[in-house]
Design a protein around this motif. Structure first.
Motif, PDB file in Angstrom:
ATOM      1  N   ASN A 256       0.836  -1.213   0.000  1.00  0.00           N
ATOM      2  CA  ASN A 256       0.000   0.000   0.000  1.00  0.00           C
ATOM      3  C   ASN A 256       0.868   1.259   0.000  1.00  0.00           C
ATOM      4  O   ASN A 256       0.602   2.209  -0.728  1.00  0.00           O
ATOM      5  N   ALA A 260       1.049   4.041  -2.845  1.00  0.00           N
ATOM      6  CA  ALA A 260       0.726   5.447  -2.558  1.00  0.00           C
ATOM      7  C   ALA A 260       1.858   6.348  -3.058  1.00  0.00           C
ATOM      8  O   ALA A 260       1.612   7.465  -3.523  1.00  0.00           O
ATOM      9  N   ASP A 302       5.741   5.721   5.488  1.00  0.00           N
ATOM     10  CA  ASP A 302       6.120   6.273   4.177  1.00  0.00           C
ATOM     11  C   ASP A 302       5.917   7.767   4.175  1.00  0.00           C
ATOM     12  O   ASP A 302       5.236   8.317   5.036  1.00  0.00           O
ATOM     13  N   GLY A 306      -0.373  10.319   1.983  1.00  0.00           N
ATOM     14  CA  GLY A 306      -1.222   9.976   3.131  1.00  0.00           C
ATOM     15  C   GLY A 306      -2.529   9.322   2.719  1.00  0.00           C
ATOM     16  O   GLY A 306      -2.936   9.396   1.561  1.00  0.00           O
ATOM     17  N   VAL A 315     -10.466   2.828   7.298  1.00  0.00           N
ATOM     18  CA  VAL A 315      -9.499   2.238   6.365  1.00  0.00           C
ATOM     19  C   VAL A 315      -9.300   0.728   6.561  1.00  0.00           C
ATOM     20  O   VAL A 315      -8.951   0.011   5.630  1.00  0.00           O
ATOM     21  N   VAL A 320     -13.144  -1.047   1.699  1.00  0.00           N
ATOM     22  CA  VAL A 320     -12.869   0.389   1.706  1.00  0.00           C
ATOM     23  C   VAL A 320     -11.551   0.599   0.954  1.00  0.00           C
ATOM     24  O   VAL A 320     -10.514   0.071   1.339  1.00  0.00           O
ATOM     25  N   THR A 321     -11.624   1.335  -0.129  1.00  0.00           N
ATOM     26  CA  THR A 321     -10.429   1.551  -0.932  1.00  0.00           C
ATOM     27  C   THR A 321     -10.400   2.972  -1.464  1.00  0.00           C
ATOM     28  O   THR A 321     -11.441   3.588  -1.659  1.00  0.00           O
ATOM     29  N   GLY A 322      -9.187   3.482  -1.650  1.00  0.00           N
ATOM     30  CA  GLY A 322      -9.054   4.820  -2.213  1.00  0.00           C
ATOM     31  C   GLY A 322      -8.494   4.732  -3.622  1.00  0.00           C
ATOM     32  O   GLY A 322      -8.164   5.730  -4.232  1.00  0.00           O
ATOM     33  N   ARG A 323      -8.351   3.501  -4.127  1.00  0.00           N
ATOM     34  CA  ARG A 323      -7.712   3.335  -5.435  1.00  0.00           C
ATOM     35  C   ARG A 323      -8.703   2.746  -6.432  1.00  0.00           C
ATOM     36  O   ARG A 323      -9.490   1.864  -6.089  1.00  0.00           O
ATOM     37  N   THR A 327      -9.177  -3.410  -4.069  1.00  0.00           N
ATOM     38  CA  THR A 327     -10.283  -4.259  -3.607  1.00  0.00           C
ATOM     39  C   THR A 327     -10.696  -3.862  -2.189  1.00  0.00           C
ATOM     40  O   THR A 327     -11.771  -4.204  -1.732  1.00  0.00           O
ATOM     41  N   GLY A 328      -9.816  -3.158  -1.489  1.00  0.00           N
ATOM     42  CA  GLY A 328     -10.124  -2.782  -0.113  1.00  0.00           C
ATOM     43  C   GLY A 328     -10.080  -3.966   0.828  1.00  0.00           C
ATOM     44  O   GLY A 328     -10.724  -3.968   1.867  1.00  0.00           O
ATOM     45  N   GLY A 330      -6.875  -5.650   1.560  1.00  0.00           N
ATOM     46  CA  GLY A 330      -5.534  -5.833   2.130  1.00  0.00           C
ATOM     47  C   GLY A 330      -5.456  -5.519   3.618  1.00  0.00           C
ATOM     48  O   GLY A 330      -4.969  -6.322   4.417  1.00  0.00           O
ATOM     49  N   LEU A 331      -5.952  -4.365   4.008  1.00  0.00           N
ATOM     50  CA  LEU A 331      -5.835  -3.948   5.410  1.00  0.00           C
ATOM     51  C   LEU A 331      -6.789  -4.723   6.299  1.00  0.00           C
ATOM     52  O   LEU A 331      -6.486  -5.012   7.457  1.00  0.00           O
TER      53      LEU A 331
END
Ligand SMILES: Nc1ncnc2c1ncn2[C@@H]1O[C@H](COP(=O)(O)OP(=O)(O)O)[C@@H](O)[C@H]1O
Ligand SMILES: [Mg+2]
Length: 369
Positions: A256, A260, A302, A306, A315, A320-323, A327-328, A330-331
């Motif tokens: 991630n 980012a 990193d 952000g 998150v 929930v994904t910002g990309r 797929t949202g 991973g976290l």
């Protein structure tokens, strides 16, 4: 009455979790118990003689603390304030506190007894418990949906292959190929949503091993475009963990961070993208409502743009994904694995500094959920 020991009251007061302050007739501090020393992060000797108003009264507070304290001192009328913000060592602390008069006999002036309870810790515990519950409900929902998606896929794939064979016409195979590849894509997605089916196997792990594994994977992938800094505390004890799952957690979070940084090149006009892998011992950490004396902390930091503000709170939730292509998951998977280890992940993020911190207690009973 020989079945009870005689209680040393000083010891009792020092073992209480409530912070206690005693204040003299001039409103100066003359005693604090151990909990209060811990809450304020000052020693009794440093606090002695300090005006209590400096601590209890925040500069922009409309409440007349001085007047209220005097009133209690002279008239004996106790009062309680909830969610008050007090300022100690330039740090704001949220507390509930009660002020009452302590009568010390005729020949002495009365004193003030102030009992304080930090609401920051309470808030944090309540928030965590809430989020763990929500997270588990969401995980179950996701697994249910994934099962439903996955079940018919085998049938669709088989039927399409049969169809392709019986049509035996290259004109149509283009379409049947699309169906098969999309079915395969969905199956991979459903497998990710279901998470690992293998039961974790716990063994003593030096956390630097999985960290180094992930580091070498990333170094190859990013071809030195991202600076990777190691800041390890090599004296860390081993933790009981499932090595492969720990690698998965560290990898999910590191990927991630890399995404980012590489997908937002505009952000790096005057500095180089950098990933920092840090290990530390963390004292006094509350994990899932349990106060641990110490835990192993792994930071993955990193200097990218952000986590988008609108998803920062959620998150760790699945989907929930910002990309655009995310797929949202991973976290959510990472947090789930950490919960199984009786640990947790926390995230702090502002543009230029995003830190995901993993906490693992040293010794714990692992409950497979
Ligand atoms: N280090 C990071 N910097 C910025 N955003 C991040 C970072 N880590 C996670 N995010 C945000 O959190 C979202 C959720 O991550 P994740 O659960 O792994 O799902 P996915 O990567 O599939 O989107 C990402 O889409 C991204 O918007
Ligand atoms: Mg991801």
């Amino acid at each position: 009455m020989d079945q009870y020991p005689t209680i040393d009251y000083r010891l009792l007061v020092d073992n209480m979790s409530t912070a206690i302050l005693l204040v003299d007739k001039d409103l100066n501090i003359f005693y604090l118990n151990s909990s209060c020393e811990a809450l304020f992060d000052v020693s009794l000797t440093r606090a002695l003689g300090q005006p209590v108003i400096n601590i209890l009264h925040a500069p922009n507070d409309s409440f007349d603390t001085h007047e209220a304290l005097l009133n209690t001192l002279h008239k004996g009328q106790a009062y309680t304030r909830r969610e008050a913000i007090i300022n100690v060592n330039f740090k704001d602390i949220h507390v509930d506190y009660t002020v009452s008069q302590l009568s010390t006999g005729k020949s002495y002036h009365p004193l003030l007894l102030i009992e304080l309870n930090s609401t920051d810790r309470m808030l944090k515990i309540a928030k965590e418990e809430n989020s763990i519950q929500q997270h588990q409900v969401a995980r179950q929902l996701i697994r249910g949906v994934a099962h439903e998606i996955k079940n018919p896929l085998g049938g669709i794939r088989g039927a399409t292959q049969l169809l392709a064979r019986s049509l035996n016409d290259p004109q149509y195979s283009e379409f049947t190929d699309v169906i098969i590849s999309e079915v395969d894509r969905l199956r991979t997605l459903a497998d990710t949503m279901l998470g690992s089916r293998q039961l974790p196997s716990y063994e003593p792990v030096n956390v630097h091993e999985p960290l180094e594994r992930v580091r070498s994977l990333i170094v190859n992938q990013t071809k030195k475009k991202i600076k990777i800094t190691r800041d390890y505390d090599l004296s860390l004890p081993e933790v009981k963990a499932d090595r492969d799952q720990l690698i998965q957690v560290i990898l999910n979070i590191s990927v991630n961070a890399i995404q980012a940084m590489t997908e937002n090149k505009d952000f790096f006009v005057d500095h180089q993208p950098e990933l920092i892998l840090r290990t530390r011992i963390q004292r006094l950490v509350t994990i899932n409502g349990v106060l641990n004396k110490s835990a192993v902390r792994i930071d993955i930091q990193d200097n990218g743009p952000g986590v988008p503000e609108e998803i920062l709170e959620s998150v760790f939730y699945p989907l929930v994904t910002g990309r655009a292509k995310g797929t949202g998951l991973g976290l959510s998977i990472a947090q789930n694995i950490m919960h199984q280890h009786n640990g947790m992940i926390e995230c702090q993020s502002v543009p230029g500094k995003t830190v995901f911190s993993l906490y693992l207690p040293w010794e714990s009973n692992h409950v497979a959920k």
